[in-house]
Design a protein around this motif. Structure first.
Motif, short mmCIF file in Angstrom:
data_model
loop_
_atom_site.label_atom_id
_atom_site.label_comp_id
_atom_site.label_asym_id
_atom_site.label_seq_id
_atom_site.Cartn_x
_atom_site.Cartn_y
_atom_site.Cartn_z
N SER A 21 68.35 16.23 56.16
CA SER A 21 68.17 14.95 55.40
C SER A 21 66.56 14.53 55.73
CB SER A 21 69.50 13.93 55.95
OG SER A 21 70.25 14.15 55.37
N CYS A 22 65.90 13.67 54.88
CA CYS A 22 64.81 13.12 55.25
C CYS A 22 64.71 11.87 54.57
CB CYS A 22 63.67 14.12 54.64
SG CYS A 22 62.03 13.10 54.82
N ILE A 29 60.94 6.94 47.70
CA ILE A 29 60.66 8.50 47.35
C ILE A 29 60.47 8.94 46.02
CG2 ILE A 29 62.09 9.27 49.47
CD1 ILE A 29 64.33 9.76 47.66
N SER A 30 60.82 7.86 45.10
CA SER A 30 60.72 8.04 43.50
C SER A 30 59.47 8.23 43.32
CB SER A 30 61.59 7.12 42.70
OG SER A 30 60.91 5.60 43.17
N SER A 31 58.41 7.54 44.00
CA SER A 31 57.00 7.74 43.44
C SER A 31 56.35 8.61 44.21
CB SER A 31 56.32 6.24 43.74
OG SER A 31 56.45 5.96 45.18
N MET A 34 58.40 14.97 46.81
CA MET A 34 58.90 15.25 48.07
C MET A 34 59.16 16.74 48.26
SD MET A 34 59.08 12.26 49.39
CE MET A 34 60.01 12.63 50.86
N SER A 35 58.89 17.32 49.72
CA SER A 35 59.15 18.67 49.81
C SER A 35 59.45 19.13 51.07
CB SER A 35 57.64 19.30 49.83
OG SER A 35 56.92 19.14 48.39
N LYS A 74 69.85 5.75 48.12
CA LYS A 74 69.61 5.98 49.60
C LYS A 74 68.17 6.18 50.06
CE LYS A 74 74.49 7.51 50.22
NZ LYS A 74 75.34 8.41 50.95
N ASN A 75 67.42 6.43 49.22
CA ASN A 75 65.96 6.70 49.34
C ASN A 75 65.87 7.91 50.24
OD1 ASN A 75 63.29 6.03 49.02
ND2 ASN A 75 63.23 5.28 51.06
N THR A 76 66.49 8.95 50.20
CA THR A 76 66.78 10.09 51.04
C THR A 76 66.43 11.34 50.22
OG1 THR A 76 68.20 8.89 52.28
CG2 THR A 76 68.29 11.08 52.73
N VAL A 77 66.01 12.29 50.69
CA VAL A 77 65.88 13.59 50.06
C VAL A 77 66.51 14.65 51.05
CG1 VAL A 77 64.31 15.45 49.70
CG2 VAL A 77 63.57 13.13 49.21
N TYR A 78 67.29 15.38 50.45
CA TYR A 78 68.06 16.45 51.17
C TYR A 78 67.68 17.87 50.83
CZ TYR A 78 71.32 12.62 51.12
OH TYR A 78 71.67 11.24 51.39
#
Length: 113
Positions: A21-22, A29-31, A34-35, A74-78
């Motif tokens: 998780s990040c 994060i939508s703007s 994300m990597s 959740k403004n989270t990247v997985y």
């Protein structure tokens, strides 16, 4: 201030799964593109997967095993990692980019029997 905080690393046996998780702070994060990158001992940092508004990209070495996705609420990247191999052992870094790169501190993933 932009910060990226990774979590979810650990030790897993070959064939196992982990989810990284990040959770950024200071931006949504939508703007951003994300990597996830990774760096194994003695090797250069390499791009593993990227997600943008138009889709996702994967390195050949993880295609079909890893999935990058984001939860905007959740403004989270997985990064869901399945069928892990010893060669996936590395420190995994979250990255955000929209003209400037931002990095997290990294989380260790070790795949070993």
């Amino acid at each position: 201030q932009v910060q990226l905080v990774e979590s979810g690393g650990g030790v897993v046996q070959p064939g196992g799964s982990l989810r990284l998780s990040c959770a950024p702070s200071g931006f949504t994060i939508s703007s951003y593109a994300m990597s996830w990158y990774r760096q194994a001992p003695g090797k250069e940092r390499e791009l593993v997967a990227t997600i943008t508004t138009t889709g996702a990209w994967y390195a050949d070495s993880v295609k079909g095993r890893f999935t990058i996705y984001r939860d905007n609420a959740k403004n989270t990247v997985y990064l869901q990692m399945n069928s892990l191999k010893p060669g996936d052992t590395a420190v995994y870094y979250c990255n955000a980019y929209n003209g400037r790169h931002y990095w997290g501190q990294g989380t260790q993933v070790t795949v070993s029997s």
